[in-house]
Scaffold this active site. Structure first.
Site, short mmCIF file in Angstrom:
data_model
loop_
_atom_site.label_atom_id
_atom_site.label_comp_id
_atom_site.label_asym_id
_atom_site.label_seq_id
_atom_site.Cartn_x
_atom_site.Cartn_y
_atom_site.Cartn_z
N GLY A 24 0.78 -1.11 0.10
CA GLY A 24 0.06 -0.08 -0.10
C GLY A 24 0.92 1.28 0.08
O GLY A 24 1.95 1.29 0.28
N MET A 28 3.02 9.02 4.41
CA MET A 28 4.60 9.01 4.53
C MET A 28 5.37 8.23 3.71
O MET A 28 6.53 8.54 3.32
CB MET A 28 4.73 8.24 5.82
CG MET A 28 6.10 8.68 6.61
SD MET A 28 6.35 8.03 8.20
CE MET A 28 6.69 6.25 7.88
N ASP A 139 -3.69 8.65 14.98
CA ASP A 139 -4.52 8.16 14.03
C ASP A 139 -5.09 7.14 14.14
O ASP A 139 -5.25 6.36 13.38
CB ASP A 139 -3.75 8.50 12.57
CG ASP A 139 -4.66 8.26 11.35
OD1 ASP A 139 -5.76 8.97 11.46
OD2 ASP A 139 -4.21 8.02 10.44
#
Length: 593
Positions: A24, A28, A139
Site C-alpha cells: 500500500g 509517509m 490516527d
C-alpha cells in the site's frame, strides 16, 4: 491480504531486507512486503523521496521510532527495525496477515457481540501498551486495526506523519474524510497546544461504535459537517449494546480531562464489576487476547474498584501505571445554547464557542482531500513512564532457582576484575563495596568476568544502581566472544530484553517500570530466570513479565556485567552504574530444553 507486484521503479532490497511486493501507499511513503535473511515476512515502510532531504523530518522520525520501539507488543504490530539515516529512511514492523476492521465491517456488516468485545478489549490493550511507553497513536481508526488470528492488532502508531504534520498532531491537511470522524474536539483547537493521549481515547470510542453499528458516532455527509457535530453535539450511540454504550460515551466526552485512560478502559472491560457475558465469552474463546490484556495490566498498575452504587467507569478515580492525562485545550463552540462543561471546583462554568477560524480550518481539511491521499486500505503495518499506582496486585513470586554456580560480592577483585582503559574513557573499579562501571563518549562497556561454562537454563540475581542520568546497567548472558549474546538493559524507566551481536542490539520485549529506578538511589535486585526459550525478569523478587529469547542463534554461556548509554542520550555523554552481590544458579530441576 495479497500484496501487489513490485513496480519497475521500486527497490528490490533495503538494507538486509528483500522486497517482494507492495502492500500500500500512505502519506509517509510506500509499504512493502519484505523478507528477512531468515525468511521471515515483515512490512517495510519507505519514506517518500521528497521527505528524505528534510533534516527536521529525519530528526523527528528518528526520535519517534526510538520511542515506538519501546512499545510492548500487546495487540500491536511490533516495530522491529528502522534506518532513519538511509538515503530513503525506512521502518520495519511485524507483518500482520489479516483484514482491517474497516474491510470486515464494510464487507460483512457490524461485528457480533463477542467479536465486538474482543475488538474493544484488543484496542484498549494496545493503547495501554502504547501510552505506557509514552507514545500517542494520533490516527486510530478502523483502517488501522487489523483482525489478525489470535488478537486484534493496532498498527501505524506514533511515527512521524507526512505533509503538514507538526509535533502537536492537531488538525493538518493530511487528516482526510475517513480520519475526521475519529478526531477528538481538541484536535480542532490551537495547533500550538500539544496533543495528549486523551485524543486516542476519543478515537477508541469512535472505533468501537463503528465496529458495533457500521457507523460513526458523529456521522455527517462531509468533513465539515462531521467536525461540526463532534464540536457541538452529543454522540448518537443508538444500536450499541450496554454496557459498551456507557464506556463509549465515557470515552467521547468533550473535555479530554474527563475521559478515562486506556488502562482504565481495559480494567473496566475485563474486570469491571458489571463485566458483560459477551466480554467473558470473548476472552474465553481467545486465550491470546486474554494473555495480552493480562500482560498489559501487569506492567501498568491496577484499577481501584469503584465505590458501591456508582456506575462502573463513571467519575471514579483510577490508580494506573500511565501518567495522568492532562487537560487539553478547550474547544470553542458557539451558537449552541446550554452546551457547557460540568461545574468546576470554584462553582463557575465554562461555555464553549465556535469561532469562524475553526470553520476555516475545517474547510482547509476538505481542501486537503483533493491534494493528498492519506493511505490505502491495504496498509497492513503498524507520556513518560507511569507513576506508582495507589493499589497493586499481589506480587508474583520469583521463579524457583537451583544450586548456586557463581557467587561474588563484587566488592573486590575476585571473579569480576577491575580494569581501566588506557584512554580513561572506560573503567570497572571497586569502590564502596560495589563494582562501578563508567564510560565517557562511548556507547557501552563490559567488565571482565568469570570464564565458567554455564548451563543454558539458569537464574541470575544481581543488585543494580544507576548513578547518572541516561545510564543503563547491562547484563549479558549466553555470551561468547566475538559472537555476542543475549542482553538485558536496566534503565530508569524501562527494562529492555533482547540480544547483542556485533554492533547490533535488538529488543524482543520492553518492560516499563511503574516505579522508575531513582538515579543515585538504593540498589534494586534484578533477577533473570532463563528456562527453555523464555526469560522471566524480576525486580526485588516481583515478576515484571516474560520475554522470548528470540530465534537468533546464540552459542555462548558466559555472564557479563557492564553499562550502556540510554538511546536518547548523546554518544558524547557519560554514564555510570554500580553492581553488588551477584549470584548465578543452575536449573531447579534437570530436563530437556
Amino acid at each position: 491480504m495479497r500484496p501487489e507486484p513490485l513496480r519497475p521503479h521500486d527497490p528490490v532490497r533495503l538494507g538486509s531486507y528483500e522486497l517482494v511486493g507492495r502492500l500500500g501507499e500512505g502519506g509517509m511513503g510506500t509499504v512493502y512486503l519484505a523478507k528477512t535473511a531468515a525468511g521471515t515476512q515483515v512490512a517495510v515502510k519507505v519514506v517518500r523521496a521528497d521527505l528524505s532531504p528534510d533534516d527536521e523530518f529525519r530528526r523527528r522520525f528518528r526520535s519517534e521510532v526510538a520511542r515506538a520501539r519501546q512499545v510492548p507488543p500487546f495487540c500491536t504490530a511490533e516495530v522491529l527495525d528502522a534506518d532513519p539515516d538511509a538515503d530513503h529512511p525506512y521502518l520495519v514492523v511485524e507483518y500482520v496477515d489479516g483484514p482491517t476492521l474497516a474491510q470486515v465491517v464494510d464487507d460483512r456488516g457490524p461485528l457480533t457481540a463477542a467479536n465486538l468485545h474482543s475488538v474493544a478489549i484488543g484496542v484498549a490493550t494496545a493503547l495501554t501498551a502504547i501510552h505506557g511507553a509514552g507514545v500517542i497513536h494520533r490516527d486510530l481508526k478502523p483502517r488501522n486495526v487489523l483482525l489478525a488470528p489470535g488478537t486484534p492488532k493496532v498498527i501505524d502508531f506514533g511515527i512521524a506523519r507526512a505533509v503538514g504534520s507538526t509535533a502537536t498532531g492537531n488538525t493538518a491537511p493530511e487528516f482526510m474524510m475517513g480520519t475526521v470522524a475519529y478526531m477528538a474536539p481538541e484536535r480542532f483547537g490551537d495547533a500550538e497546544v500539544p496533543l495528549t493521549a486523551a485524543a486516542d481515547i476519543f478515537a477508541w470510542g469512535g472505533v468501537v461504535m463503528y465496529a458495533g453499528t457500521g457507523r460513526t458516532p458523529f456521522g455527517g455527509d462531509s468533513p465539515p459537517a462531521t467536525a461540526g457535530r463532534i464540536l457541538t453535539q452529543e454522540p448518537d450511540l443508538s444500536g450499541l449494546p450496554d454496557p459498551l454504550r456507557e464506556l463509549v460515551a465515557y470515552a467521547l466526552r468533550k473535555n479530554p480531562a474527563e475521559r478515562p485512560s486506556a488502562r482504565e478502559l481495559l480494567d473496566l472491560l475485563v474486570a469491571g464489576p458489571s463485566r458483560p457475558a459477551a466480554t467473558a465469552a470473548a476472552l474465553a474463546g481467545q486465550p491470546d487476547l486474554r494473555a495480552a490484556a493480562s500482560q498489559a495490566q501487569s506492567v501498568t498498575g491496577v484499577l481501584t474498584a469503584p465505590a458501591p452504587g456508582t456506575p462502573a467507569g463513571l467519575g471514579q478515580p483510577v490508580a494506573t501505571g500511565e501518567p495522568p492525562v492532562p487537560e487539553g485545550p478547550t474547544v470553542p463552540v458557539s451558537a449552541v445554547p446550554g452546551l457547557v462543561e460540568p461545574d468546576r471546583p470554584d462553582g463557575r462554568r465554562r461555555r464553549w464557542f465556535l469561532p469562524a477560524a475553526i470553520l476555516v480550518l475545517i474547510l482547509a481539511v476538505v481542501a486537503g482531500t483533493m491534494m493528498i491521499v492519506f493511505g490505502s486500505p491495504a496498509d497492513p503495518t503498524a507520556g513518560p513512564a507511569g507513576t506508582t499506582p495507589a493499589t497493586t496486585s499481589a506480587p508474583a513470586p520469583a521463579p524457583p532457582a537451583g544450586p548456586v554456580l557463581i557467587t561474588d560480592d563484587l566488592d573486590k577483585n575476585r571473579l569480576w576484575l577491575a580494569k581501566t582503559e588506557p584512554d580513561g574513557r572506560s573503567s570497572c573499579v571497586f569502590t564502596g563495596g560495589e563494582l562501578h562501571v563508567r564510560i565517557v563518549a562511548r556507547p557501552l562497556y563490559k567488565c571482565r568476568g568469570p570464564q565458567d561454562t554455564l548451563p543454558e537454563d539458569l537464574t541470575i540475581d544481581v543488585g543494580v544502581r544507576l548513578l547518572t542520568d541516561g545510564a543503563c546497567a547491562a547484563v549479558w548472558y549466553h555470551f561468547k566472544l566475538p559472537h555476542g549474546g543475549r542482553l538485558v538493559r536496566i534503565c530508569q524507566d524501562n527494562i529492555f530484553v533482547g540480544t547483542h551481536q556485533s554492533a547490533e542490539v535488538t529488543v524482543t520485549r520492553t518492560l516499563p517500570l511503574d516505579n522508575p529506578i531513582a538515579v543515585g538511589g538504593p540498589p534494586t535486585r534484578i533477577g533473570l530466570h532463563v528456562t527453555g526459550e523464555t526469560v522471566t525478569v524480576t525486580r526485588d523478587g516481583v515478576s515484571l513479565g516474560d520475554a522470548p529469547l528470540g530465534n537468533v542463534e546464540i552459542m555462548g554461556n558466559r555472564v557479563l556485567l557492564g553499562v550502556f548509554l540510554d538511546r536518547d542520550t548523546p554518544d558524547t555523554g557519560s554514564a555510570e552504574v554500580a553492581f553488588d552481590h551477584i549470584e548465578v544458579r543452575g536449573p531447579s530441576a534437570p530436563g530437556p530444553r
